[in-house]
Design a protein around this motif. Structure first.
Motif, PDB file in Angstrom:
ATOM      1  N   ASN A 146     -50.561  41.503  75.897  1.00  0.00           N
ATOM      2  CA  ASN A 146     -49.529  40.507  75.637  1.00  0.00           C
ATOM      3  C   ASN A 146     -49.685  40.091  74.179  1.00  0.00           C
ATOM      4  O   ASN A 146     -50.797  39.802  73.733  1.00  0.00           O
ATOM      5  CB  ASN A 146     -49.682  39.292  76.533  1.00  0.00           C
ATOM      6  CG  ASN A 146     -49.381  39.616  77.989  1.00  0.00           C
ATOM      7  OD1 ASN A 146     -48.729  40.608  78.299  1.00  0.00           O
ATOM      8  ND2 ASN A 146     -49.861  38.779  78.881  1.00  0.00           N
ATOM      9  N   LEU A 147     -48.571  40.046  73.447  1.00  0.00           N
ATOM     10  CA  LEU A 147     -48.615  39.733  72.020  1.00  0.00           C
ATOM     11  C   LEU A 147     -47.782  38.498  71.728  1.00  0.00           C
ATOM     12  O   LEU A 147     -46.757  38.263  72.389  1.00  0.00           O
ATOM     13  CB  LEU A 147     -48.096  40.921  71.199  1.00  0.00           C
ATOM     14  CG  LEU A 147     -48.929  42.205  71.299  1.00  0.00           C
ATOM     15  CD1 LEU A 147     -48.234  43.362  70.590  1.00  0.00           C
ATOM     16  CD2 LEU A 147     -50.319  41.989  70.720  1.00  0.00           C
ATOM     17  N   PHE A 194     -42.515  33.671  69.494  1.00  0.00           N
ATOM     18  CA  PHE A 194     -42.136  34.776  70.365  1.00  0.00           C
ATOM     19  C   PHE A 194     -43.360  35.262  71.122  1.00  0.00           C
ATOM     20  O   PHE A 194     -44.478  35.137  70.648  1.00  0.00           O
ATOM     21  CB  PHE A 194     -41.582  35.963  69.552  1.00  0.00           C
ATOM     22  CG  PHE A 194     -40.394  35.650  68.702  1.00  0.00           C
ATOM     23  CD1 PHE A 194     -40.550  35.306  67.372  1.00  0.00           C
ATOM     24  CD2 PHE A 194     -39.112  35.717  69.232  1.00  0.00           C
ATOM     25  CE1 PHE A 194     -39.460  35.011  66.582  1.00  0.00           C
ATOM     26  CE2 PHE A 194     -38.012  35.426  68.449  1.00  0.00           C
ATOM     27  CZ  PHE A 194     -38.182  35.070  67.120  1.00  0.00           C
ATOM     28  N   TYR A 195     -43.105  35.866  72.284  1.00  0.00           N
ATOM     29  CA  TYR A 195     -44.172  36.605  72.933  1.00  0.00           C
ATOM     30  C   TYR A 195     -43.572  37.845  73.578  1.00  0.00           C
ATOM     31  O   TYR A 195     -42.366  37.913  73.848  1.00  0.00           O
ATOM     32  CB  TYR A 195     -44.968  35.755  73.931  1.00  0.00           C
ATOM     33  CG  TYR A 195     -44.232  35.327  75.181  1.00  0.00           C
ATOM     34  CD1 TYR A 195     -43.538  34.122  75.202  1.00  0.00           C
ATOM     35  CD2 TYR A 195     -44.280  36.087  76.341  1.00  0.00           C
ATOM     36  CE1 TYR A 195     -42.884  33.700  76.346  1.00  0.00           C
ATOM     37  CE2 TYR A 195     -43.632  35.679  77.489  1.00  0.00           C
ATOM     38  CZ  TYR A 195     -42.933  34.475  77.485  1.00  0.00           C
ATOM     39  OH  TYR A 195     -42.297  34.064  78.626  1.00  0.00           O
ATOM     40  N   SER A 196     -44.460  38.823  73.810  1.00  0.00           N
ATOM     41  CA  SER A 196     -44.020  40.102  74.352  1.00  0.00           C
ATOM     42  C   SER A 196     -45.047  40.605  75.364  1.00  0.00           C
ATOM     43  O   SER A 196     -46.236  40.614  75.091  1.00  0.00           O
ATOM     44  CB  SER A 196     -43.857  41.122  73.221  1.00  0.00           C
ATOM     45  OG  SER A 196     -43.632  42.415  73.747  1.00  0.00           O
ATOM     46  N   VAL A 197     -44.546  41.035  76.517  1.00  0.00           N
ATOM     47  CA  VAL A 197     -45.442  41.560  77.555  1.00  0.00           C
ATOM     48  C   VAL A 197     -45.383  43.076  77.625  1.00  0.00           C
ATOM     49  O   VAL A 197     -46.086  43.682  78.448  1.00  0.00           O
ATOM     50  CB  VAL A 197     -45.141  40.922  78.921  1.00  0.00           C
ATOM     51  CG1 VAL A 197     -45.311  39.412  78.842  1.00  0.00           C
ATOM     52  CG2 VAL A 197     -43.746  41.275  79.397  1.00  0.00           C
ATOM     53  N   GLY A 198     -44.540  43.693  76.788  1.00  0.00           N
ATOM     54  CA  GLY A 198     -44.461  45.141  76.780  1.00  0.00           C
ATOM     55  C   GLY A 198     -43.495  45.631  75.717  1.00  0.00           C
ATOM     56  O   GLY A 198     -42.777  44.836  75.096  1.00  0.00           O
ATOM     57  N   ILE A 199     -43.473  46.936  75.507  1.00  0.00           N
ATOM     58  CA  ILE A 199     -42.597  47.532  74.495  1.00  0.00           C
ATOM     59  C   ILE A 199     -41.152  47.110  74.750  1.00  0.00           C
ATOM     60  O   ILE A 199     -40.654  47.244  75.875  1.00  0.00           O
ATOM     61  CB  ILE A 199     -42.720  49.071  74.501  1.00  0.00           C
ATOM     62  CG1 ILE A 199     -44.137  49.485  74.093  1.00  0.00           C
ATOM     63  CG2 ILE A 199     -41.701  49.695  73.542  1.00  0.00           C
ATOM     64  CD1 ILE A 199     -44.393  50.974  74.220  1.00  0.00           C
ATOM     65  N   GLN A 240     -39.874  44.293  75.051  1.00  0.00           N
ATOM     66  CA  GLN A 240     -39.711  43.039  75.804  1.00  0.00           C
ATOM     67  C   GLN A 240     -40.121  41.870  74.932  1.00  0.00           C
ATOM     68  O   GLN A 240     -41.298  41.718  74.621  1.00  0.00           O
ATOM     69  CB  GLN A 240     -40.544  43.056  77.082  1.00  0.00           C
ATOM     70  CG  GLN A 240     -40.201  44.192  78.030  1.00  0.00           C
ATOM     71  CD  GLN A 240     -41.080  44.178  79.260  1.00  0.00           C
ATOM     72  OE1 GLN A 240     -41.065  43.229  80.034  1.00  0.00           O
ATOM     73  NE2 GLN A 240     -41.877  45.218  79.438  1.00  0.00           N
ATOM     74  N   ILE A 241     -39.141  41.054  74.538  1.00  0.00           N
ATOM     75  CA  ILE A 241     -39.380  39.927  73.648  1.00  0.00           C
ATOM     76  C   ILE A 241     -38.815  38.666  74.284  1.00  0.00           C
ATOM     77  O   ILE A 241     -37.670  38.658  74.740  1.00  0.00           O
ATOM     78  CB  ILE A 241     -38.694  40.124  72.275  1.00  0.00           C
ATOM     79  CG1 ILE A 241     -39.056  41.479  71.664  1.00  0.00           C
ATOM     80  CG2 ILE A 241     -39.043  38.960  71.343  1.00  0.00           C
ATOM     81  CD1 ILE A 241     -40.512  41.633  71.311  1.00  0.00           C
ATOM     82  N   SER A 242     -39.631  37.626  74.308  1.00  0.00           N
ATOM     83  CA  SER A 242     -39.164  36.313  74.753  1.00  0.00           C
ATOM     84  C   SER A 242     -39.232  35.364  73.576  1.00  0.00           C
ATOM     85  O   SER A 242     -40.254  35.293  72.887  1.00  0.00           O
ATOM     86  CB  SER A 242     -40.027  35.790  75.901  1.00  0.00           C
ATOM     87  OG  SER A 242     -39.906  36.608  77.037  1.00  0.00           O
ATOM     88  N   SER A 243     -38.146  34.644  73.348  1.00  0.00           N
ATOM     89  CA  SER A 243     -38.061  33.715  72.235  1.00  0.00           C
ATOM     90  C   SER A 243     -38.258  32.295  72.732  1.00  0.00           C
ATOM     91  O   SER A 243     -37.652  31.900  73.732  1.00  0.00           O
ATOM     92  CB  SER A 243     -36.699  33.836  71.550  1.00  0.00           C
ATOM     93  OG  SER A 243     -36.545  32.845  70.558  1.00  0.00           O
ATOM     94  N   GLU A 244     -39.116  31.581  72.040  1.00  0.00           N
ATOM     95  CA  GLU A 244     -39.386  30.196  72.436  1.00  0.00           C
ATOM     96  C   GLU A 244     -38.576  29.192  71.617  1.00  0.00           C
ATOM     97  O   GLU A 244     -38.304  28.096  72.084  1.00  0.00           O
ATOM     98  CB  GLU A 244     -40.884  29.897  72.279  1.00  0.00           C
ATOM     99  CG  GLU A 244     -41.746  30.607  73.291  1.00  0.00           C
ATOM    100  CD  GLU A 244     -41.411  30.184  74.703  1.00  0.00           C
ATOM    101  OE1 GLU A 244     -41.495  28.992  75.013  1.00  0.00           O
ATOM    102  OE2 GLU A 244     -41.040  31.058  75.505  1.00  0.00           O
ATOM    103  N   VAL A 245     -38.233  29.547  70.414  1.00  0.00           N
ATOM    104  CA  VAL A 245     -37.562  28.602  69.534  1.00  0.00           C
ATOM    105  C   VAL A 245     -36.391  29.307  68.845  1.00  0.00           C
ATOM    106  O   VAL A 245     -36.605  30.246  68.096  1.00  0.00           O
ATOM    107  CB  VAL A 245     -38.521  28.047  68.464  1.00  0.00           C
ATOM    108  CG1 VAL A 245     -37.805  27.021  67.608  1.00  0.00           C
ATOM    109  CG2 VAL A 245     -39.765  27.463  69.089  1.00  0.00           C
TER     110      VAL A 245
END
Lengths: 114, 110
Positions: B32-33, B48-53, B55-60
């Motif tokens: 997890n990055l 941001f965080y990413s659990v895989g290639i 796959q990006i989740s934005s927090e702000v």
């Protein structure tokens, strides 16, 4: 979501005295609580962590205590030294699959006066 | 053992210029990055965080974006920098529960 409150925001102690930093968390499902030390201009470094199945953990001059009922945990530094001066961050996380984020407190700037 | 790299270490950019910061992790697979930003004297803001290639989740929501083109590579980008983008950018990875931070990139936008 989880919310972590950290107090105090600044703390000054005389060298050799003890320092205590306290954090409270909101989500009772949180079960992993790390503490990070960040020296000026450097990255945060993990110094100690505790899981919810343990009430206290010690590593030389550093200890962490956890009160699950009250949802708070504390960092204790004994016999402080000038090199302990840094910003300390607490954090909380729900450990396990599907949980990806640490929620950090806002930090405590500790100054150890020689 | 695992190692996390970030580059560049420091960067001075004019307002309105593009940005690309890179983070790579060695010694682990499928980490997890995370990208954090820290303004001067402030706390850690998860961007941001990413659990895989891919796959990006934005927090702000802001003028930054992130991409994960490879398993152990995480990139932070902007098309047009703002003054408020100045700060210390930290990449991190998670092994089991523990989160480890990279050395950081200090960005100054002038």
């Amino acid at each position: 979501g989880e919310n972590v409150e950290q107090h105090p925001s600044t703390l000054s102690v005389q060298e050799g005295d003890s320092a205590v930093i306290k954090c409270t968390y909101s989500d009772s499902a949180s079960n992993y609580f790390p503490w990070y030390k960040q020296e000026l201009g450097k990255r945060p470094q993990l110094i100690i962590d505790i899981r919810s199945n343990v009430g206290e953990k010690k590593d030389q001059r550093i200890a962490v205590t956890l009160n699950k009922t009250a949802k708070h945990f504390s960092l204790h530094i004994t016999e402080t030294q000038p090199e302990d001066s840094a910003v300390y961050f607490c954090a909380a996380r729900i450990s396990g699959a599907g949980s990806y984020q640490l929620t950090f407190g806002k930090g405590t700037k500790l100054s150890v006066i020689p | 053992s695992q190692t996390i790299h970030q580059w560049p270490a420091t960067l001075v950019q004019p307002v309105g210029s593009p940005l690309s910061l890179e983070c790579t992790v060695e010694g682990t697979s499928n980490p997890n990055l995370y990208w954090y930003r820290q303004a001067a004297g402030r706390g850690l803001q998860l961007l941001f965080y990413s659990v895989g290639i891919g796959q990006i989740s934005s927090e702000v929501p802001q003028n930054l974006s992130a991409s994960r083109p490879q398993d152990r590579q995480f990139i932070l980008s902007s098309k047009k920098l703002l003054l408020s983008d100045s700060g210390f950018y930290l990449c991190a990875w998670t092994g089991a529960d523990t989160q480890y931070f990279g050395p950081g990139t200090r960005l100054t936008v002038l």
